[in-house]
Motif scaffolding. Structure first.
Motif, PDB file in Angstrom:
ATOM      1  N   ALA A 132       0.836  -1.204   0.000  1.00  0.00           N
ATOM      2  CA  ALA A 132       0.000   0.000   0.000  1.00  0.00           C
ATOM      3  C   ALA A 132       0.872   1.256   0.000  1.00  0.00           C
ATOM      4  O   ALA A 132       1.885   1.320   0.697  1.00  0.00           O
ATOM      5  N   ALA A 133       0.465   2.249  -0.778  1.00  0.00           N
ATOM      6  CA  ALA A 133       1.169   3.530  -0.842  1.00  0.00           C
ATOM      7  C   ALA A 133       0.208   4.617  -0.369  1.00  0.00           C
ATOM      8  O   ALA A 133      -0.878   4.773  -0.933  1.00  0.00           O
ATOM      9  N   LEU A 134       0.601   5.365   0.646  1.00  0.00           N
ATOM     10  CA  LEU A 134      -0.323   6.369   1.169  1.00  0.00           C
ATOM     11  C   LEU A 134       0.412   7.547   1.786  1.00  0.00           C
ATOM     12  O   LEU A 134       1.606   7.459   2.118  1.00  0.00           O
ATOM     13  N   VAL A 135      -0.328   8.639   1.908  1.00  0.00           N
ATOM     14  CA  VAL A 135       0.151   9.851   2.584  1.00  0.00           C
ATOM     15  C   VAL A 135      -0.832  10.175   3.691  1.00  0.00           C
ATOM     16  O   VAL A 135      -2.040  10.170   3.477  1.00  0.00           O
ATOM     17  N   MET A 136      -0.304  10.447   4.880  1.00  0.00           N
ATOM     18  CA  MET A 136      -1.125  10.792   6.041  1.00  0.00           C
ATOM     19  C   MET A 136      -0.842  12.220   6.485  1.00  0.00           C
ATOM     20  O   MET A 136       0.298  12.700   6.390  1.00  0.00           O
ATOM     21  N   LEU A 137      -1.878  12.866   7.000  1.00  0.00           N
ATOM     22  CA  LEU A 137      -1.738  14.150   7.678  1.00  0.00           C
ATOM     23  C   LEU A 137      -2.095  13.909   9.139  1.00  0.00           C
ATOM     24  O   LEU A 137      -3.241  13.582   9.458  1.00  0.00           O
ATOM     25  N   VAL A 138      -1.100  14.058  10.022  1.00  0.00           N
ATOM     26  CA  VAL A 138      -1.293  13.726  11.435  1.00  0.00           C
ATOM     27  C   VAL A 138      -0.700  14.825  12.310  1.00  0.00           C
ATOM     28  O   VAL A 138       0.076  15.661  11.838  1.00  0.00           O
ATOM     29  N   ASP A 210       0.709  21.487  15.885  1.00  0.00           N
ATOM     30  CA  ASP A 210       1.241  21.531  14.539  1.00  0.00           C
ATOM     31  C   ASP A 210       0.941  20.207  13.837  1.00  0.00           C
ATOM     32  O   ASP A 210       0.526  19.237  14.471  1.00  0.00           O
ATOM     33  N   SER A 211       1.185  20.166  12.523  1.00  0.00           N
ATOM     34  CA  SER A 211       0.864  18.968  11.744  1.00  0.00           C
ATOM     35  C   SER A 211       2.088  18.483  10.977  1.00  0.00           C
ATOM     36  O   SER A 211       3.042  19.236  10.751  1.00  0.00           O
ATOM     37  N   CYS A 212       2.036  17.238  10.570  1.00  0.00           N
ATOM     38  CA  CYS A 212       3.079  16.709   9.706  1.00  0.00           C
ATOM     39  C   CYS A 212       2.465  15.776   8.665  1.00  0.00           C
ATOM     40  O   CYS A 212       1.403  15.190   8.883  1.00  0.00           O
ATOM     41  N   LEU A 213       3.128  15.694   7.537  1.00  0.00           N
ATOM     42  CA  LEU A 213       2.747  14.779   6.465  1.00  0.00           C
ATOM     43  C   LEU A 213       3.671  13.574   6.516  1.00  0.00           C
ATOM     44  O   LEU A 213       4.887  13.718   6.682  1.00  0.00           O
ATOM     45  N   ILE A 214       3.098  12.403   6.363  1.00  0.00           N
ATOM     46  CA  ILE A 214       3.893  11.178   6.347  1.00  0.00           C
ATOM     47  C   ILE A 214       3.625  10.431   5.058  1.00  0.00           C
ATOM     48  O   ILE A 214       2.485  10.054   4.769  1.00  0.00           O
ATOM     49  N   GLU A 215       4.669  10.252   4.276  1.00  0.00           N
ATOM     50  CA  GLU A 215       4.580   9.463   3.039  1.00  0.00           C
ATOM     51  C   GLU A 215       5.065   8.052   3.339  1.00  0.00           C
ATOM     52  O   GLU A 215       6.210   7.845   3.730  1.00  0.00           O
ATOM     53  N   TRP A 216       4.167   7.082   3.169  1.00  0.00           N
ATOM     54  CA  TRP A 216       4.499   5.665   3.337  1.00  0.00           C
ATOM     55  C   TRP A 216       4.732   5.097   1.938  1.00  0.00           C
ATOM     56  O   TRP A 216       3.788   4.890   1.184  1.00  0.00           O
TER      57      TRP A 216
END
Length: 222
Positions: A132-138, A210-216
């Protein structure tokens, strides 16, 4: 961002228990009369789990990744259309993300209550191994247990630095590139705090963190 799907424990329970006495205050001689304080509930937490990713954050990412599935949404705020999303009723945590996403990238702005952040990042860690390829905003809370256990644990830092200034200003920040466990991670700590939407317009409440983006990124794309 969908509403609570992994339960209401953790921070939700703390909110519901942290209010004052719901009964009337005993009055003694010399006391002034004070109105009783209603107990706090987890409504604010549940409301925050309904927040939507603003377009100025999502659209530049959509141009780059071409997401075909929103993993945590409502029909009304899905970033990939009413059909290409998992709602709370669909229970994304029980789905096979690698199968549903296929060769494409998926988007996930998960519910921000602690049990959900733990569950969604744990699920992402499992699914990226399967392709799986995904981007999260956490939330950008690297000291939190879910962040330590499901994002940092088992990975080595191989590069870090400020993001290309030619990207949209809302995506500027500091990025860590990690590898391990058979896949790559990019963790981008956004410089500007995200103001989420609610009901299709900016929320009157600012983000708590604050937020961060995570690219898996799975092995097949490395």
């Amino acid at each position: 961002m969908a509403r609570v799907v992994a339960g209401t424990g953790g921070s939700g329970d703390k909110l519901s228990r942290s209010g004052g006495d719901s009964g009337e205050r005993a009055q003694t001689k010399g006391d002034s009369v004070r109105p009783s304080r209603a107990p706090r509930t987890s409504s604010a937490l549940i409301e925050s789990d309904q927040f939507e990713t603003p377009d100025h954050i999502f659209l530049p990412l959509q141009t780059k990744y071409r997401f075909n599935l929103d993993l945590a949404a409502t029909k009304e705020n899905s970033k990939c259309g009413r059909v290409r999303c998992f709602t709370a009723e669909d229970s994304a945590l029980t789905k096979d993300w690698a199968e549903y996403g296929g060769e494409d990238w998926m988007w996930c702005n998960p519910p921000y209550s602690k049990p959900n952040l733990h569950a969604f990042t744990e699920k992402a860690r499992q699914e990226v191994v399967r392709g799986a390829a995904l981007v999260m905003l956490v939330p950008a809370t690297p000291g939190a247990g879910w962040f330590q256990n499901h994002i940092f644990f088992g990975h080595d830092l191989y590069e870090g630095g400020a993001v290309n200034p030619n990207e949209p200003m809302w995506l500027h920040g500091y990025e860590l590139k990690l590898r391990g466990n058979g896949y790559l991670l990019k963790v981008r700590f956004l410089r500007k705090r995200v103001s989420f939407w609610q009901g299709g317009k900016p929320s009157k409440h600012g983000a708590a963190t604050d937020s961060c983006l995570i690219e898996w990124r799975p092995r097949r794309l490395t």
